[in-house]
Write a protein that holds these residues in place. Structure first.
Motif, short mmCIF file in Angstrom:
data_model
loop_
_atom_site.label_atom_id
_atom_site.label_comp_id
_atom_site.label_asym_id
_atom_site.label_seq_id
_atom_site.Cartn_x
_atom_site.Cartn_y
_atom_site.Cartn_z
N UNK A 16 40.39 80.25 2.85
CA UNK A 16 38.65 79.40 3.41
C UNK A 16 38.55 78.41 3.02
N UNK A 17 37.72 77.51 3.93
CA UNK A 17 37.56 76.42 3.50
C UNK A 17 36.52 76.12 3.12
N UNK A 54 32.83 73.32 2.90
CA UNK A 54 31.99 73.43 4.25
C UNK A 54 31.77 71.77 4.43
N UNK A 55 32.82 70.58 4.31
CA UNK A 55 33.43 70.14 5.43
C UNK A 55 34.20 70.28 5.54
N UNK A 56 35.50 70.55 5.21
CA UNK A 56 36.58 70.71 6.23
C UNK A 56 36.16 71.86 7.46
N UNK A 57 34.95 72.33 7.47
CA UNK A 57 34.80 73.82 8.24
C UNK A 57 33.93 73.28 9.70
N UNK A 98 44.54 84.04 13.39
CA UNK A 98 43.34 83.03 14.01
C UNK A 98 42.43 83.00 13.41
N UNK A 99 41.22 81.92 13.87
CA UNK A 99 40.12 81.82 12.90
C UNK A 99 39.20 83.35 12.57
N UNK A 100 38.92 83.29 11.47
CA UNK A 100 38.32 84.95 10.75
C UNK A 100 36.96 84.76 11.39
N UNK A 113 31.31 78.08 5.16
CA UNK A 113 32.32 77.82 5.42
C UNK A 113 33.32 78.78 6.19
N UNK A 114 34.97 77.99 6.37
CA UNK A 114 35.22 79.29 7.56
C UNK A 114 36.31 79.38 6.85
#
Ligand code: FA5
Ligand code: MG
Length: 433
Positions: free
Chosen positions: A215-216, A218-221, A280-282, A296-297
């Motif tokens: 999980x990343x 908020x900035x990276x996401x 993949x991306x959740x 977050x992502x």
């Protein structure tokens, strides 16, 4: 905390122990606590691993409470109820094996390499789990992962149900939302997974997966492309480390209920493209179930250990992973990938079985029955012929017998085949021909 009900036959204390222990304890043997359940039930000992005072009644109903910490409270009652579980004893036995935790076993060697590779790439970021309970709720395994109510993986014919709301995990992804809710942001999970399936050299009802989530913040996401690039480069480096040389990798689009976009990674190996993993991306719905911050992502992947191990160690048959033969086990050492040297193969023989199908018949149930009766002496079951007459359907299957560890005698195989015929007729209500 989750609870479940199961009825099963228990004829000996040891069986009870064998049955419960792997499902609710970690391998370090955190203790089980057995307590009295109803007036007619039996007090089983608290604390030690030996039980006392199992009653006369040989069928017991269990109420299990288990939680992620692997702590368990087991209540036992003496009432007779019909079993609602479709898990045969042969599969329950497998829950004790935990091949991925056995030193010098190929699956353990590979698991260690994957963990080390991820740790080296992202030092001290990931937590590693390899002993989470195999019994999970359908919420964890399906609902939280947005698996549709009519998805094939939910079917009774495809999955081992403990009761209607608990299953033997069908994939390691089943633990993701629980760990996310516990605040974990990056983790790697290894374990045994269970699927009712056909029988051949590369399919077995139990296999092993390594899953991971990252999980990343908020900035990276903000930038999805960056997350996908991170996912792909992590997996490409992983593949390079494991294959220990440049390998040709390709990405193909995948489809999973819980990720978008989804990809599958394939590796070119001995002239073929081999599917190694899904990722993949959740999806937001999954992150919500995991109570992950709105901004977050993260990514996730799930990789099959046996397939990879068969390629790397050149192991020709998936049953070999379960072999107790020293000629197999002695060949491998932790930290090293070495080619499997086949020892003399024992001869195979086959027997055919033909019957009229019934309403109760399902192919996976048939395969499983064969596996339950014949154990690992069965190498393959194949449908040879199908025909229809007067609204009835007849199937003919060829069962190929071969032991990995010894020569089977004719009498022995005949006996197994007779037993299969008997059980198939009795349980699946087919008419033998
Ligand atoms: C899954 O199980 C997903 N949970 C993977 C995932 C995780 C995707 C996280 C996205 C995000 P699948 O059923 O394709 O997907 O299995 C994943 C891998 O397990 C496969 O790529 C394959 O290597 C292995 N695998 C699947 N079925 C079998 C089988 N019957 N025998 C041996 N290996 C298998
Ligand atoms: Mg797949």
């Amino acid at each position: 905390m989750m609870s479940s009900l199961l009825s099963m036959k228990v004829s000996r204390v040891a069986e009870l122990e064998a049955f419960l222990f792997p499902l609710v304890c970690n391998s370090k043997g955190k203790r089980l606590v057995y307590t009295k359940w109803t007036a007619r039930s039996f007090r089983i000992s608290v604390n030690s691993k030996t039980c006392q005072h199992v009653g006369r009644n040989q069928r017991c109903q269990f109420l299990l409470h288990c939680c992620l910490s692997s702590e368990a409270v087991v209540n036992l009652s003496g009432s007779l109820i019909p079993s609602s579980s479709n898990i045969p004893p042969s599969i329950l036995e497998k829950t004790r094996e935990k091949l991925h935790l056995r030193p010098n076993h190929p699956l353990h060697i590979l698991k260690k390499m994957i963990e080390k590779s991820i740790e080296d790439m992202h030092p001290r970021e990931f937590s590693f789990y390899d002993d989470l309970p195999q019994l999970v709720s359908t919420t964890d395994c399906f609902d939280d992962l947005l698996v549709e109510w009519n998805h094939p993986s939910r079917r009774y014919t495809d999955t081992y149900y403990w009761d209607e709301s608990h299953v033997l995990r069908t994939h390691m992804t089943a633990h993701d939302t629980t760990l996310l809710r516990a605040g974990k942001k990056a983790f790697v999970l290894t374990g045994d997974v269970y699927r009712r399936d056909s029988i051949d050299k590369s399919h077995y009802p139990v296999f092993h997966q390594v899953d991971a989530v990252r999980i990343f913040d908020r900035n990276t996401s903000q930038n999805e492309h960056k997350l996908i690039a991170d996912l792909k480069s992590t997996l490409e480096s992983l593949a390079k480390n494991i294959f220990q040389r440049e390998v040709q990798i390709r990405w193909v689009d995948g489809e999973f209920p819980f990720t978008y976009p989804s990809f599958e990674m394939e590796v070119f190996w001995n002239g073929n493209w081999l599917e190694l993993l899904g990722c993949g991306l959740l999806k937001r719905g999954v992150l919500d179930a995991g109570q992950v911050d709105k901004n977050s992502k993260g990514w996730a992947f799930g990789l099959g250990l046996e397939r990879l191990a068969m390629v790397l160690f050149e192991i020709p048959d998936i049953r070999l992973f379960w072999s107790k033969d020293e000629r197999f086990l002695q060949q491998f050492r932790d930290g090293k990938i070495t080619k499997f040297k086949p020892y003399s193969k024992y001869p195979s023989c086959y027997k055919d079985i033909t019957f009229w199908l019934s309403e109760k018949f399902h192919e996976n149930a048939f395969y499983e029955l064969v596996r339950t009766v014949a154990g690992d002496t069965v190498e393959e079951v194949a449908l040879l012929d199908e025909f229809h007459r007067n609204n009835k359907t007849s199937h003919c299957y060829r069962i190929v017998y071969r032991s990995m560890d010894r020569s089977l005698t004719n009498d022995e195989v005949d006996e197994i085949q007779d037993k299969i015929r008997e059980e198939v007729a009795r349980r699946l209500e087919v008419i033998l021909r």
